[in-house]
Design a protein around this motif. Structure first.
Motif, PDB file in Angstrom:
ATOM      1  N   SER A  21      18.840  50.402  62.183  1.00  0.00           N
ATOM      2  CA  SER A  21      18.636  50.438  63.628  1.00  0.00           C
ATOM      3  C   SER A  21      19.580  49.493  64.372  1.00  0.00           C
ATOM      4  N   LEU A  22      20.156  48.544  63.661  1.00  0.00           N
ATOM      5  CA  LEU A  22      20.997  47.537  64.336  1.00  0.00           C
ATOM      6  C   LEU A  22      22.462  47.580  63.907  1.00  0.00           C
ATOM      7  N   LYS A  23      22.824  48.551  63.072  1.00  0.00           N
ATOM      8  CA  LYS A  23      24.180  48.524  62.503  1.00  0.00           C
ATOM      9  C   LYS A  23      25.262  48.797  63.540  1.00  0.00           C
ATOM     10  N   LYS A  24      24.875  49.433  64.662  1.00  0.00           N
ATOM     11  CA  LYS A  24      25.887  49.671  65.706  1.00  0.00           C
ATOM     12  C   LYS A  24      26.131  48.388  66.489  1.00  0.00           C
ATOM     13  N   GLU A  25      25.065  47.693  66.812  1.00  0.00           N
ATOM     14  CA  GLU A  25      25.151  46.526  67.696  1.00  0.00           C
ATOM     15  C   GLU A  25      25.686  45.286  66.984  1.00  0.00           C
ATOM     16  N   TYR A  26      25.406  45.188  65.677  1.00  0.00           N
ATOM     17  CA  TYR A  26      25.780  43.960  64.946  1.00  0.00           C
ATOM     18  C   TYR A  26      26.691  44.306  63.769  1.00  0.00           C
ATOM     19  N   ASP A  27      27.548  43.373  63.432  1.00  0.00           N
ATOM     20  CA  ASP A  27      28.397  43.550  62.261  1.00  0.00           C
ATOM     21  C   ASP A  27      27.533  43.471  61.002  1.00  0.00           C
ATOM     22  N   VAL A  28      27.759  44.394  60.079  1.00  0.00           N
ATOM     23  CA  VAL A  28      27.027  44.370  58.813  1.00  0.00           C
ATOM     24  C   VAL A  28      28.048  44.133  57.693  1.00  0.00           C
ATOM     25  N   PRO A  29      28.055  42.951  57.113  1.00  0.00           N
ATOM     26  CA  PRO A  29      29.090  42.644  56.104  1.00  0.00           C
ATOM     27  C   PRO A  29      29.006  43.561  54.880  1.00  0.00           C
ATOM     28  N   TYR A  30      27.804  43.977  54.505  1.00  0.00           N
ATOM     29  CA  TYR A  30      27.666  44.883  53.353  1.00  0.00           C
ATOM     30  C   TYR A  30      26.790  46.054  53.783  1.00  0.00           C
ATOM     31  N   LEU A  31      27.430  47.120  54.267  1.00  0.00           N
ATOM     32  CA  LEU A  31      26.660  48.254  54.775  1.00  0.00           C
ATOM     33  C   LEU A  31      26.307  49.188  53.623  1.00  0.00           C
ATOM     34  N   ARG A  32      25.097  49.093  53.154  1.00  0.00           N
ATOM     35  CA  ARG A  32      24.596  49.883  52.034  1.00  0.00           C
ATOM     36  C   ARG A  32      23.081  49.697  52.037  1.00  0.00           C
ATOM     37  N   THR A  33      22.386  50.396  51.161  1.00  0.00           N
ATOM     38  CA  THR A  33      20.949  50.202  51.088  1.00  0.00           C
ATOM     39  C   THR A  33      20.682  48.758  50.670  1.00  0.00           C
ATOM     40  N   CYS A  34      19.858  48.083  51.445  1.00  0.00           N
ATOM     41  CA  CYS A  34      19.548  46.702  51.082  1.00  0.00           C
ATOM     42  C   CYS A  34      18.190  46.672  50.394  1.00  0.00           C
ATOM     43  N   MET A  35      17.811  45.524  49.922  1.00  0.00           N
ATOM     44  CA  MET A  35      16.479  45.391  49.334  1.00  0.00           C
ATOM     45  C   MET A  35      15.512  44.868  50.413  1.00  0.00           C
ATOM     46  N   HIS A  36      14.792  43.787  50.142  1.00  0.00           N
ATOM     47  CA  HIS A  36      13.735  43.355  51.057  1.00  0.00           C
ATOM     48  C   HIS A  36      14.246  42.613  52.279  1.00  0.00           C
ATOM     49  N   GLU A  37      15.543  42.306  52.304  1.00  0.00           N
ATOM     50  CA  GLU A  37      16.079  41.638  53.484  1.00  0.00           C
ATOM     51  C   GLU A  37      17.493  42.145  53.751  1.00  0.00           C
ATOM     52  N   CYS A  38      17.908  42.043  55.001  1.00  0.00           N
ATOM     53  CA  CYS A  38      19.265  42.466  55.332  1.00  0.00           C
ATOM     54  C   CYS A  38      19.985  41.319  56.014  1.00  0.00           C
ATOM     55  N   VAL A  39      21.287  41.262  55.771  1.00  0.00           N
ATOM     56  CA  VAL A  39      22.090  40.200  56.369  1.00  0.00           C
ATOM     57  C   VAL A  39      23.043  40.828  57.390  1.00  0.00           C
ATOM     58  N   LEU A  40      22.889  40.410  58.646  1.00  0.00           N
ATOM     59  CA  LEU A  40      23.812  40.827  59.706  1.00  0.00           C
ATOM     60  C   LEU A  40      24.703  39.630  60.036  1.00  0.00           C
ATOM     61  N   SER A  41      25.767  39.913  60.789  1.00  0.00           N
ATOM     62  CA  SER A  41      26.614  38.818  61.240  1.00  0.00           C
ATOM     63  C   SER A  41      26.783  38.926  62.749  1.00  0.00           C
ATOM     64  N   ALA A  42      26.893  37.785  63.397  1.00  0.00           N
ATOM     65  CA  ALA A  42      27.081  37.766  64.854  1.00  0.00           C
ATOM     66  C   ALA A  42      28.570  37.812  65.223  1.00  0.00           C
ATOM     67  N   LYS A  43      29.400  38.241  64.284  1.00  0.00           N
ATOM     68  CA  LYS A  43      30.860  38.298  64.473  1.00  0.00           C
ATOM     69  C   LYS A  43      31.265  38.952  65.795  1.00  0.00           C
ATOM     70  N   LYS A  44      30.644  40.131  66.078  1.00  0.00           N
ATOM     71  CA  LYS A  44      31.014  40.858  67.310  1.00  0.00           C
ATOM     72  C   LYS A  44      30.656  40.038  68.533  1.00  0.00           C
ATOM     73  N   GLN A  45      29.498  39.390  68.489  1.00  0.00           N
ATOM     74  CA  GLN A  45      29.012  38.628  69.638  1.00  0.00           C
ATOM     75  C   GLN A  45      29.824  37.348  69.839  1.00  0.00           C
ATOM     76  N   VAL A  46      30.372  36.834  68.730  1.00  0.00           N
ATOM     77  CA  VAL A  46      31.167  35.608  68.823  1.00  0.00           C
ATOM     78  C   VAL A  46      32.386  35.827  69.717  1.00  0.00           C
ATOM     79  N   GLU A  47      32.880  37.068  69.748  1.00  0.00           N
ATOM     80  CA  GLU A  47      34.011  37.372  70.640  1.00  0.00           C
ATOM     81  C   GLU A  47      33.681  37.026  72.089  1.00  0.00           C
ATOM     82  N   ASN A  48      32.410  37.098  72.443  1.00  0.00           N
ATOM     83  CA  ASN A  48      31.990  36.722  73.806  1.00  0.00           C
ATOM     84  C   ASN A  48      31.400  35.311  73.839  1.00  0.00           C
ATOM     85  N   GLY A  49      31.626  34.561  72.779  1.00  0.00           N
ATOM     86  CA  GLY A  49      31.139  33.185  72.764  1.00  0.00           C
ATOM     87  C   GLY A  49      29.663  33.060  72.423  1.00  0.00           C
TER      88      GLY A  49
END
Lengths: 487, 445
Positions: free
Chosen positions: A364-392
């Motif tokens: 549900s969030l893969k468009k809005e946030y960078d996903v360093p490893y886009l694949r089926t995850c297990m019980h937790e997922c790791v997103l990155s704020a990389k895209k948002q960092v461009e705006n500080g």
């Protein structure tokens, strides 16, 4: 801020004690006597109740709302476990009672619960024996490192190093170091997010005492080659440790014992539903394979032929005492009750729903946030704020903005190998509408990061305090309320 | 019983949103060869059924004995308000306060707890807790080794034998030399202790009251140690500190102990509460979480976890300790306990313990063939010598409804006839009188 010491009124009492019914003339001899009274507060019961109720309102728990703190498994804690563990028959039981002659017969209920829990954990993890004594996950890690050391010493192995992936929890290297080992990091393959097998082959050798793994790892990725890793390690008689912090992902789906792990710890306060208590108490039982059983800490619980339970201290190769008694007993008892309630199918549902919930958030969030490893995850997922960092806007700003939207933030800036990491672990107990509300909050924040980043920098604004100055805290070192202020 | 909210329909919708056809697709990373060889766990049960099972187990424990069992862990009175407050979900379903804006309740209570511990022990700084009193002692050893650069630890034989065993296990593979000095006449043997101290010694560990219940003034040991650059660690009993000389007053460098007596149930050994307090100059060597006062962006006061550069999540293998999860909820209970009891209440509790112990000591002394071991000043616990094996006597007393105390032979070979007896404010004169009569009667048989 209303510190309790400022509320003290001389002469107030919060507890009334019985009158002394024996001659009350004795004093501690002067040489041994405290010079001046301990300056504790003086308050009535209602003062104390209001104070701590007020403090509780400045807190946030799983009972408040969604708490997706990655790696911590903040699931719902069933109320019945609290009630049953608090029963007089358990709560007032003195731990030295079974150490009296035939004393184990006085604590059969408690020993039976511990014995059964050990056996349930064996089956859940595929191990041969368990100790329930470690009082937290990190304590379990340390216990296992000491067991490995005893094993190597007994065999005359000269080993000095422990290998640990760079994505691991901080407790892993710290526990290995405290057990007397040198820590060598092993890199993660940046393409797959799994341990780099080539790098492992280069680093491992006769000097390797152990390898500590978390599977699924802290990126939420299950390593399908995990049996190959244990095979490589065993060629050098290196012991392989399974950090059970992420066990909630694989109940009934994978057992570390089946992949030849030598030792494992589980966090009862994560996977088995016992409350986190604001930072503890936890419990970190350790399971081992046959070749390590003799080194487990004492005492151990055994079942006699007449079906009674006893504590056995007669294990000459044991590493000895790692806890004063039998571990955090009431935490163990709550986990036992939890497993009885859920049963096999309930535990399997736990992992299925924990993994489903995490993937639902990820997708549900893969468009809005960078996903360093886009694949089926297990019980937790790791997103990155990389895209948002461009705006500080950084991971920290996103975390604080979530607070204003009524959610506890995910774990941030961990694992260390992902820049601007947001590690989200929803757990199985959260409903779709809670997840949807969280997802729309995250989308709203992503939108604000583009349109009005300043608003996010100011967050949180809905809490009793805004962002706090950590540097000032270190500089001023105000760790204790000073005496002589309003007293 | 399951605690999952989502229905099968909702699960299907969510799978669809993920582009997956089944739950099994979520677990494709787990190859067939790694699927569980067995998962032989009983079927789940209802809350009603499980409650019945557990209640039956509880009834098989002898929690109804009139208890004089201590040995470092005591049956003190716990006011009802502690359970009521500590069981608020905002406290007990939270975790480590990583997000201070959402955790001011926990952080302030840690700060207040730190203050309470310092006021009780007379020390300057405290951490947020470690697992138990034994772990606190071991962690204190590590602090002393780091601070002095030396590797020898001297332990007085009056230190709780279980803690001594824990220290032994924890230091097994490290190049640390442990040296135990036996107690001769109930108190730390000064001559032997001073003989054991040398230039490689990092710390001297003492306990007050010691395992035999005897109170001491360790000032002379502190002076001697400090003259040789050795740190002194004193393990202590927080309720006794309302009356006896504090670690701060004798000049100790690190104070430790178990806070179980501060509103935490015995619960068959845990969870308990390891407390640690020290001098400001050693604060950065201390393990565990610490809460500190600071300001927010608008100049308001608030609390954060501080001095985190010591900890494992920042320093990894270079951290002062591996501790992460601690005993936070137990520290909260201690904070509430000390706030309720307060200055006078804790003193009164301690006085009740002291007076009842002394009454009992006199009462038992009057029984023919019972002698009090080294009749020295005690707080709430003392040792008696019996004309028979203490373990056997304790067994006879169980049949008569008493947990008579702890037979010392288990940890002190040669002391098989000695029994360690503890009294708290919960025991009445009637309990004590009945115990003395029953004991006298049992000895006659």
């Amino acid at each position: 801020m209303s510190i309790i010491f400022k509320k003290s009124v001389p002469g107030r009492r919060g507890v009334r004690l019985p009158k002394c019914d024996v001659p009350a003339s004795t004093e501690i001899p002067e040489k041994y006597r405290r010079l001046s009274d301990a300056p504790l507060v003086e308050l009535s019961e209602i003062d104390v109740v209001r104070h701590f109720t007020e403090l509780s309102l400045k807190n946030y728990g799983v009972d408040t709302n969604f708490y997706p703190l990655g790696s911590c498994t903040m699931k719902y804690n069933p109320k019945v476990t609290e009630k049953l563990a608090g029963m007089e028959g358990f709560a007032s039981l003195h731990p030295l009672l079974p150490q009296l002659r035939h004393g184990d017969l006085l604590t059969q209920g408690a020993l039976a619960a511990l014995y059964d829990l050990e056996h349930l954990l064996r089956e859940i993890c595929g191990m041969d024996a368990f100790t329930l004594q470690p009082m937290a996950g990190a304590h379990g890690e340390l216990t296992a490192m000491m067991i490995f050391a005893a094993y190597h010493n007994k065999k005359g192995n000269k080993k000095s190093e422990v290998l640990i992936p760079d994505e691991s929890h901080g407790t892993n290297p710290s526990s290995a170091a405290i057990a007397g080992y040198e820590v060598k990091p092993v890199p993660t393959n940046r393409e797959t997010g799994a341990l780099d097998l080539e790098a492992l082959r280069q680093k491992i050798g006769e000097q390797t005492a152990a390898l500590m793994l978390t599977n699924p790892n802290t990126l939420g990725i299950f390593n399908s080659d995990v049996d190959k890793i244990t095979e490589i390690a065993h060629k050098y008689d290196a012991q392989v440790y399974y950090d059970g912090a992420n066990l909630n992902a694989v109940l009934g789906k994978f057992r570390p014992g089946d992949a030849d792990f030598d030792a494992v710890h589980v966090n009862l306060h994560k996977t088995f539903g016992t409350p986190h208590g604001g930072g503890g108490p936890g419990s970190g039982p350790v399971g081992v394979k046959k070749h390590l059983v003799d080194f487990l800490p004492i005492s151990r619980i055994v079942k006699r032929d007449d079906a009674t339970y006893a504590l056995d201290y007669n294990y000459p190769d044991s590493i000895g005492y790692i806890a004063p008694f039998y571990g955090n007993f009431s935490v163990c008892l709550k986990a036992y009750i939890y497993i009885l309630l859920l049963g096999a199918e309930g535990l399997i549902e736990v992992s299925e729903n924990a993994v489903l919930n995490a993937n639902y958030i990820l997708h549900s969030l893969k468009k809005e946030y960078d996903v360093p490893y886009l694949r089926t995850c297990m019980h937790e997922c790791v997103l990155s704020a990389k895209k948002q960092v461009e705006n500080g806007v950084h991971a920290l700003d996103i975390a604080k903005a979530l607070i204003d939207r009524g959610f506890h933030p995910p774990t941030t800036y961990f694992p260390l190998i992902v820049k601007e990491a947001l590690m989200i672990e929803p757990t199985e107990t959260e409903s779709k509408e809670t997840l949807d509300a969280f997802i729309s909050a995250m989308k709203d924040i992503a939108e604000k990061a583009a349109s009005n980043p300043d608003e996010l920098h100011k967050a949180p604004v809905t809490t009793p305090v805004s962002r706090l100055d950590e540097t000032l805290a270190v500089k001023s070192m105000n760790l204790v309320f000073p005496l002589d202020v309003n007293e | 019983m399951s605690y999952i909210a989502n229905t099968a329909n909702e699960q299907k919708e969510m799978l669809k949103a993920c582009g997956l056809s089944s739950i099994d697709a979520l677990f494709e990373d787990i190859p067939e060869r790694l699927k569980p060889k067995s998962f032989n766990i009983p079927h789940g049960k209802s809350e009603l059924e499980v409650s019945a099972t557990i209640e039956k187990m509880a009834s098989r424990n002898y929690s109804h004995l009139t208890s004089f069992l201590g040995g470092g862990f005591y049956d003190h009175f716990i006011p009802a308000a502690i359970d009521a407050l500590a069981s608020r979900g905002e406290f007990y379903t939270a975790y480590t306060p990583y997000q201070p804006e959402l955790s001011q309740g926990t952080l302030q209570s840690i700060y207040e707890y730190q203050t309470d511990i310092c006021r009780l022990t007379g020390m300057e700084v405290s951490n947020a807790s470690v697992y138990d009193g034994g772990t606190a002692l071991y962690e204190a050893c590590q602090m002393a080794i780091n601070a002095t650069g030396r590797n020898r630890i001297i332990i007085d034989g009056g230190v709780n034998p279980i803690y001594r065993k824990m220290i032994h296990t924890h230091t097994l593979n490290l190049s640390i030399e442990l040296c135990e000095v036996a107690v001769t006449h109930g108190q730390g043997d000064r001559e032997k202790i001073f003989e054991a101290l040398n230039k490689d010694t990092a710390a001297m560990i003492v306990q007050n009251p010691n395992f035999f219940g005897v109170i001491d003034d360790h000032s002379d040991i502190v002076n001697k140690c400090h003259s040789m650059g050795i740190l002194v660690i004193q393990s202590t009993y927080p309720v006794a500190l309302a009356l006896i000389k504090t670690p701060g007053e004798i000049g100790a460098d690190i104070a430790t102990g178990d806070g179980q007596s501060l509103g935490i149930p015995l619960s068959f050994g845990g969870p308990y509460l390891g407390f640690m307090a020290t001098r400001k100059k050693l604060a950065r060597k201390m393990p565990g979480r610490i809460s500190g006062l600071t300001m927010d962006t608008q100049g308001r006061e608030g609390f954060v976890l501080t001095l985190q550069a010591r900890e494992q999540h920042i320093r990894r293998e270079k951290a002062t300790s591996n501790i992460c999860t601690n005993q936070a909820l137990c520290a909260l209970r201690a904070n509430i306990y000390l706030s309720l009891l307060g200055k006078e209440g804790l003193k009164e509790t301690a006085r009740l313990c002291l007076n009842k112990a002394l009454y009992m000591k006199e009462r038992l002394k009057a029984i023919p063939n019972i002698k009090v071991y080294e009749d020295l000043p005690v707080f709430n616990e003392f040792v008696i010598r019996l004309p028979m094996d203490a373990g056997e006597l304790a067994g006879m007393m169980i049949d008569r409804g008493f947990a008579a105390g702890f037979p010392l032979g288990r940890y002190y070979p040669g002391m098989e006839n000695y029994l360690l007896v503890a009294v708290t404010e919960k025991r009445t004169k009637h309990d004590i009188d009945l115990f003395a009569e029953t004991l006298e009667d049992a000895l006659c048989q």
